[in-house]
Scaffold this active site. Structure first.
Site, PDB file in Angstrom:
ATOM      1  N   ASP A  53      44.608  20.835 -18.786  1.00 31.32           N
ATOM      2  CA  ASP A  53      44.859  21.501 -17.506  1.00 31.32           C
ATOM      3  C   ASP A  53      44.152  22.864 -17.426  1.00 31.32           C
ATOM      4  O   ASP A  53      43.503  23.304 -18.380  1.00 31.32           O
ATOM      5  CB  ASP A  53      46.388  21.642 -17.337  1.00 31.32           C
ATOM      6  CG  ASP A  53      46.834  21.497 -15.893  1.00 31.32           C
ATOM      7  OD1 ASP A  53      46.010  21.689 -14.984  1.00 31.32           O
ATOM      8  OD2 ASP A  53      48.031  21.197 -15.670  1.00 31.32           O
ATOM      9  N   ASP A 111      47.146  18.849  -6.732  1.00 38.46           N
ATOM     10  CA  ASP A 111      48.125  17.836  -7.139  1.00 38.46           C
ATOM     11  C   ASP A 111      48.553  16.914  -6.001  1.00 38.46           C
ATOM     12  O   ASP A 111      48.908  17.372  -4.911  1.00 38.46           O
ATOM     13  CB  ASP A 111      49.387  18.521  -7.686  1.00 38.46           C
ATOM     14  CG  ASP A 111      49.149  19.136  -9.048  1.00 38.46           C
ATOM     15  OD1 ASP A 111      47.978  19.169  -9.497  1.00 38.46           O
ATOM     16  OD2 ASP A 111      50.124  19.596  -9.656  1.00 38.46           O
TER      17      ASP A 111
END
Ligand code: GLA
Length: 399
Positions: free
Chosen positions: A159, A214
């Protein structure tokens, strides 16, 4: 003189070849050369449903149910634990697993997952901390990669929170290099949300890269912090198709199918598009309690075969008539997969014409509906079908 020039030429040629081999050697360390993800990875990831409420029981039960539900048979292989499995670093700098949620430890869990014929994945972050404030891997890349290999990790999602303004290509290259020498093949999933256009630089660094913020379990909408509905994500994929291929995929994020925020029609559209887009298929629902309808979507073999087609050509939009769109993807056998997409709310007829999918007008082709599992007959020049609101008709057209 002539001889001399030949030998100089030969030497220069050999030099070039060596340089070429060197370049190949470098390339060998990167991207495709890890030989992984020649078709888009398939599996399950804990984040969309469980967030930080993840523990080893859920992981074990998920491994069991992947088999019992027919999902392994359908191609799902990776079980990936997302954020929140890690709590701190010890005095040697080794990453420490949350002992409450994962009392058996990662090696035992990986072994269990492997014993079920599946593969095991974890999550970390290229910054100082993960998005949930757990320790990141910045400065610990080689130590962490070695640890993952010792545990038996097969997949790393990496990430981009708390990245401290690093250069993204450099940060992801460091973990790539660490994985390349860790002694175990590990699929490398880059998750920097498309911020610095990873499709332009990540092909030789990772096996897949997120292209957007997301995903949310909603059909349409945009959250201020970067969350996106399915429709917004689909829109952002068009134009990226040239960057994907075997070993290096665009990743429009994990699946929300079965999480409850959309209708069955919308989930079918979501899944159809991910397959047309050659996207990684990481289920994100609770597999232990999923309905038969959800299972039928996630295990539709004819649609999954589109996602996994070995040619690896991502589909694209071929027509845009406002709420009515046509998307298409060529497959290895010369057939085309077409999605007739109705973004509106009323059932509407949508047609695809052969020239739009690079077939000649007078070609006769068979049409098979991949959700009805039905041969629709032979057609010349075009095919049309009624498509319900927010729905798709997905067909395979074979000359
Ligand atoms: C980011 C990622 C998500 C998930 C969370 C975990 O938002 O994009 O997919 O991994 O972090 O904190």
């Amino acid at each position: 003189m002539k001889r001399r020039s030949i030998s100089i030429g030969l030497a220069a040629g050999l030099g070039c070849a060596a340089a070429f081999l060197f370049v190949l050697g470098r390339a060998d360390l990167r991207g495709l050369a890890n030989g992984l993800a020649l078709t888009p990875p398939m599996g399950w990831n804990s984040w969309n449903k469980f967030g930080c409420e993840i523990n080893e029981n859920v992981v074990r039960e998920t491994a069991d149910v992947i088999i019992a539900s027919g999902m392994r048979e359908a191609g799902y292989r990776f079980i990936v634990i997302d954020d929140c499995w890690q709590v701190e670093r010890d005095s040697r700098g080794d990453i420490v697993v949350d002992g409450k949620a994962f009392p058996s430890g990662m090696a035992a869990l990986a072994e269990y997952v492997h014993s079920r014929g599946l593969k095991f994945g974890v999550y970390s972050d290229a910054g100082t901390m993960t998005c949930q404030g757990r320790p990141g891997s910045w400065g610990y890349e080689f130590q962490d990669a070695r640890q993952y290999a010792e545990w038996g990790v097969d997949y790393l999602k990496y990430d981009w929170c708390n990245n401290g303004g690093q250069n993204s290509e450099a940060a992801y290259s460091r973990m790539h290099d660490a994985l390349a020498v860790c002694g175990r093949p590990i699929v490398f999933s880059i998750c920097e949300w498309g911020r610095t256009k990873p499709w332009l630089w990540a092909r030789d660094i990772g096996n897949l890269w997120r292209t957007t913020g997301d995903i949310q379990d909603i059909w349409e909408g945009r959250k201020e912090w970067g969350g996106l509905g399915v429709v917004q994500i689909i829109d952002l994929q068009n134009g990226l198709e040239t960057y994907a291929g075997p070993g290096h995929w665009n990743d429009p994020d994990m699946l929300e199918v079965g999480n409850g925020g959309m209708t069955e029609t919308e989930y079918r559209s979501h899944f159809s598009f991910w397959c047309l887009l050659a996207a990684p298929l990481m289920a994100g629902n609770d597999l232990r309690t999923m309905s038969a309808a959800t299972r039928d979507i996630l295990t539709n073999a004819e649609v999954i075969a589109v996602d996994q087609d070995p040619l690896g050509k991502q589909g694209r939009k071929v027509r845009d008539d406002g709420d009515l769109e046509v998307w298409a993807r060529p497959l290895t056998d010369g057939s085309r997969v077409v999605i007739l997409f109705n973004r509106g709310t009323e059932e509407t007829r949508i047609a695809v014409s052969w020239p739009e999918i690079a077939y000649t007008e007078n070609l006769e082709a068979k049409v098979r509906d991949l959700w009805l599992h039905k041969d629709m007959g032979s057609f010349t020049g075009h095919y049309a079908a009624a498509v319900r609101g927010h729905g798709v008709v997905m067909v395979r057209i074979t000359p």
